[in-house]
Design a protein around this motif. Structure first.
Motif, PDB file in Angstrom:
ATOM      1  N   ASP A   1       0.834  -1.198   0.000  1.00 53.90           N
ATOM      2  CA  ASP A   1       0.000   0.000   0.000  1.00 53.90           C
ATOM      3  C   ASP A   1       0.871   1.251   0.000  1.00 53.90           C
ATOM      4  N   GLY A   2       0.231   2.408   0.012  1.00 52.30           N
ATOM      5  CA  GLY A   2       0.960   3.669  -0.084  1.00 52.30           C
ATOM      6  C   GLY A   2       1.941   3.894   1.047  1.00 52.30           C
ATOM      7  N   GLU A   3       1.546   3.520   2.268  1.00 50.46           N
ATOM      8  CA  GLU A   3       2.429   3.692   3.422  1.00 50.46           C
ATOM      9  C   GLU A   3       3.686   2.842   3.271  1.00 50.46           C
ATOM     10  N   GLN A   4       3.512   1.613   2.810  1.00 48.23           N
ATOM     11  CA  GLN A   4       4.665   0.725   2.632  1.00 48.23           C
ATOM     12  C   GLN A   4       5.588   1.239   1.528  1.00 48.23           C
ATOM     13  N   ILE A   5       4.993   1.742   0.455  1.00 50.76           N
ATOM     14  CA  ILE A   5       5.797   2.291  -0.649  1.00 50.76           C
ATOM     15  C   ILE A   5       6.650   3.448  -0.149  1.00 50.76           C
ATOM     16  N   MET A   6       6.046   4.362   0.610  1.00 54.72           N
ATOM     17  CA  MET A   6       6.800   5.519   1.119  1.00 54.72           C
ATOM     18  C   MET A   6       7.920   5.076   2.054  1.00 54.72           C
TER      19      MET A   6
ATOM     20  N   PRO B   1       4.526  11.886   0.844  1.00 55.49           N
ATOM     21  CA  PRO B   1       3.410  11.892  -0.114  1.00 55.49           C
ATOM     22  C   PRO B   1       3.746  12.762  -1.323  1.00 55.49           C
ATOM     23  N   SER B   2       3.649  12.171  -2.509  1.00 59.99           N
ATOM     24  CA  SER B   2       4.061  12.900  -3.707  1.00 59.99           C
ATOM     25  C   SER B   2       3.560  12.161  -4.951  1.00 59.99           C
ATOM     26  N   ARG B   3       3.825  12.764  -6.092  1.00 68.43           N
ATOM     27  CA  ARG B   3       3.452  12.147  -7.356  1.00 68.43           C
ATOM     28  C   ARG B   3       4.176  10.824  -7.552  1.00 68.43           C
ATOM     29  N   GLU B   4       5.434  10.739  -7.083  1.00 66.37           N
ATOM     30  CA  GLU B   4       6.216   9.518  -7.247  1.00 66.37           C
ATOM     31  C   GLU B   4       5.570   8.330  -6.534  1.00 66.37           C
ATOM     32  N   VAL B   5       4.906   8.581  -5.405  1.00 71.20           N
ATOM     33  CA  VAL B   5       4.230   7.501  -4.685  1.00 71.20           C
ATOM     34  C   VAL B   5       3.090   6.956  -5.540  1.00 71.20           C
ATOM     35  N   GLY B   6       2.362   7.859  -6.181  1.00 69.35           N
ATOM     36  CA  GLY B   6       1.278   7.429  -7.068  1.00 69.35           C
ATOM     37  C   GLY B   6       1.792   6.626  -8.247  1.00 69.35           C
ATOM     38  N   GLU B   7       2.927   7.041  -8.819  1.00 69.15           N
ATOM     39  CA  GLU B   7       3.508   6.299  -9.937  1.00 69.15           C
ATOM     40  C   GLU B   7       3.945   4.906  -9.500  1.00 69.15           C
ATOM     41  N   ALA B   8       4.528   4.814  -8.313  1.00 73.54           N
ATOM     42  CA  ALA B   8       4.956   3.521  -7.790  1.00 73.54           C
ATOM     43  C   ALA B   8       3.751   2.611  -7.533  1.00 73.54           C
ATOM     44  N   TYR B   9       2.704   3.200  -7.005  1.00 78.72           N
ATOM     45  CA  TYR B   9       1.484   2.437  -6.747  1.00 78.72           C
ATOM     46  C   TYR B   9       0.927   1.867  -8.054  1.00 78.72           C
ATOM     47  N   ARG B  10       0.876   2.697  -9.099  1.00 73.03           N
ATOM     48  CA  ARG B  10       0.353   2.242 -10.395  1.00 73.03           C
ATOM     49  C   ARG B  10       1.245   1.153 -11.005  1.00 73.03           C
ATOM     50  N   PHE B  11       2.568   1.275 -10.793  1.00 68.53           N
ATOM     51  CA  PHE B  11       3.480   0.237 -11.271  1.00 68.53           C
ATOM     52  C   PHE B  11       3.157  -1.102 -10.616  1.00 68.53           C
TER      53      PHE B  11
END
Length: 475
Positions: free
Chosen positions: A425-430, A437-447
């Motif tokens: 999830d987003g917390e784990q990615i960060m 929190p940033s655009r890069e987190v969203g890109e990683a999530y979509r990947f």
């Protein structure tokens, strides 16, 4: 339709229902007339379920309230300006309206509300003779000043006055005529049909909200096709739903294609059959039925005559989705209905690629993800869209969709497909990438979501490894 004897028995039973009989006795004791009127009388005679208890009286709204208040669990006067008082009695809702003798100016289409003193006069101002029936209570005397009973037996729609006067008073009655042909299975008489055609442009004087209500009631009826056909043949559809008559595409001697208009009506029929089969006893699905009627409205704009007598409609799904949004907004449908109908139209061709070659599991997952909560409706729409008379082709498509639904069920059981999420999830990615929190987190999530769709569940450790490798390559 049931026999006359059965109809009279049904009327007597309706008059004897506790809410009706209790109210009737109270009005009689107060020295006022009371009658069941319109729809409940008609439906009881036809053997249809009676849901609305509509009554009319010579009492004024103040007098109605004085009589009804001691009997009611609750009462309301939101329709008081029009003479209507509502109440809840013994768990059932009743609406009681003072006799009316409205006057229309034939210009604004808004009546000057005037209360009347005669039941017969009140009935003669109603839309159709089959709705201009009343059962006087408590004596149970049928009042029929315009021959509505004969029209019920003949299954005919006719106006108490001339249709020109009736439709001129309120043009919405033209759409009600269309709806009743579907709901009741009745046929409008010759004069009424002629007036529908001649006066169709006057429907533009009616608000979009009122048109919306009638169209929705039409589509929710058990067999709306007959009504849609009258809507089109009368010319009314050209003003309220012009995309439907536009489906009657012209052909020439070299290029031939199936009748898109009739195809769409058949899709509507088949969608309703499947809806009833899969969800018996549930309320009619307006969203599904709108999508069925409108699913091919992008074809006129995308029609192209190809060499060799072939006709193509490339991207009519996308174009149709946009047209549906525009039309439904104009008709004041709510945002959820608009979005869902448009999405179903946009997706309705997706399945046909399944028959060209085996889909991977990732393609199946994408189909489910893109449909989201509309998946069951999409199943029905896609199956209903098969109207070919070629039995071999129809069976092939049906078997293919059976296979697709089986694969969806299998993957859902294995992977909880309905709640597809990345393994992190987003917390784990960060935390893993040391990001805020940033655009890069969203890109990683979509990947990670793409990986999930392509390969199924990876597990936290493998997802972390893949994420770090993606981040390193990206850097």
């Amino acid at each position: 339709m049931q026999s006359v004897a059965e109809s009279l028995k049904a009327l007597a039973e309706l008059a004897g229902r506790p809410p009706v009989s209790v109210v009737a006795q109270a009005f009689a004791d107060a020295g006022h007339e009371l009658a069941l009127v319109g729809g409940p009388v008609r439906d009881a005679f036809l053997g249809r379920p009676v849901h609305d208890l509509d009554l009319t009286t010579d009492a004024t709204p103040d007098e109605i309230l004085a009589i009804i208040a001691p009997l009611a669990d609750a009462h309301w006067d939101i329709g008081r300006a029009y003479g209507t008082i509502g109440a809840r009695i013994g768990g059932e809702t009743v609406e009681i309206t003072t006799y009316r003798s409205d006057v229309y100016d034939q210009v604004t289409r808004k009546p000057s509300v005037e209360f009347g003193t005669s039941l017969e006069a009140d009935l003669l101002r109603r839309d159709f003779t089959v709705n201009a029936l009343a059962l006087k209570l408590p004596e149970q005397v049928l009042v029929d000043p315009s021959g509505g009973m004969d029209d019920l037996l003949a299954q005919t729609l006719r106006t108490p006055s001339t249709p020109e006067v009736s439709f001129g008073d309120d043009p919405l009655r033209m759409l009600r005529a269309v709806r009743f042909t579907a709901q009741l299975g009745f046929q409008a008489d010759t004069e009424t049909l002629a007036a529908l055609t001649d006066m169709a442009p006057r429907i533009e004087n009616i608000s979009a909200e009122r048109v919306n209500e009638e169209l929705s009631k039409l589509l929710r009826s058990p067999k709306p096709r007959r009504g849609v056909e009258l809507l089109t043949s009368s010319g009314l559809a050209a003003y309220v739903l012009p995309e439907v008559p536009a489906l009657r595409l012209e052909t020439d001697e070299h290029h031939h294609h199936k009748d898109v208009y009739q195809h769409s009506l058949t899709v509507l029929d088949q969608a309703i059959d499947l809806e009833n089969e899969r969800f018996p006893g549930e309320e009619p699905d307006l969203t599904l039925r709108l999508a069925a009627v409108l699913h091919d409205i992008g074809k006129p704009a995308t029609r192209k005559l190809e060499p060799g007598g072939v006709v193509s409609f490339y991207h009519h799904d996308v174009v149709g989705s946009k047209l549906a949004k525009k039309r439904l907004r104009a008709l004041r449908y709510d945002n959820d209905t608009i979005a869902d109908v448009a999405r179903l139209i946009e997706l309705h061709l997706r399945f046909f690629g399944y028959t060209d070659g085996a889909w991977t599991d990732s393609a199946v997952r994408r189909y489910v993800r893109d449909a989201g909560p509309l998946l069951e409706r999409l199943h029905i729409l896609v199956r209903a869209d098969v109207t070919t008379r070629n039995r071999r082709k129809a069976d092939q498509l049906a078997f293919a969709y059976d296979d697709l639904e089986a694969r969806i069920a299998e993957l859902a059981e294995q992977e909880e497909l309905d709640s597809t999420r990345p393994d992190l999830d987003g917390e784990q990615i960060m935390s893993i990438l040391n990001l805020k929190p940033s655009r890069e987190v969203g890109e990683a999530y979509r990947f990670l979501l793409e990986l999930r769709l392509e390969e199924g569940p990876l597990g936290e450790a493998e997802a972390t490894r893949r994420l770090l490798a993606w981040w390193s390559a990206r850097a």
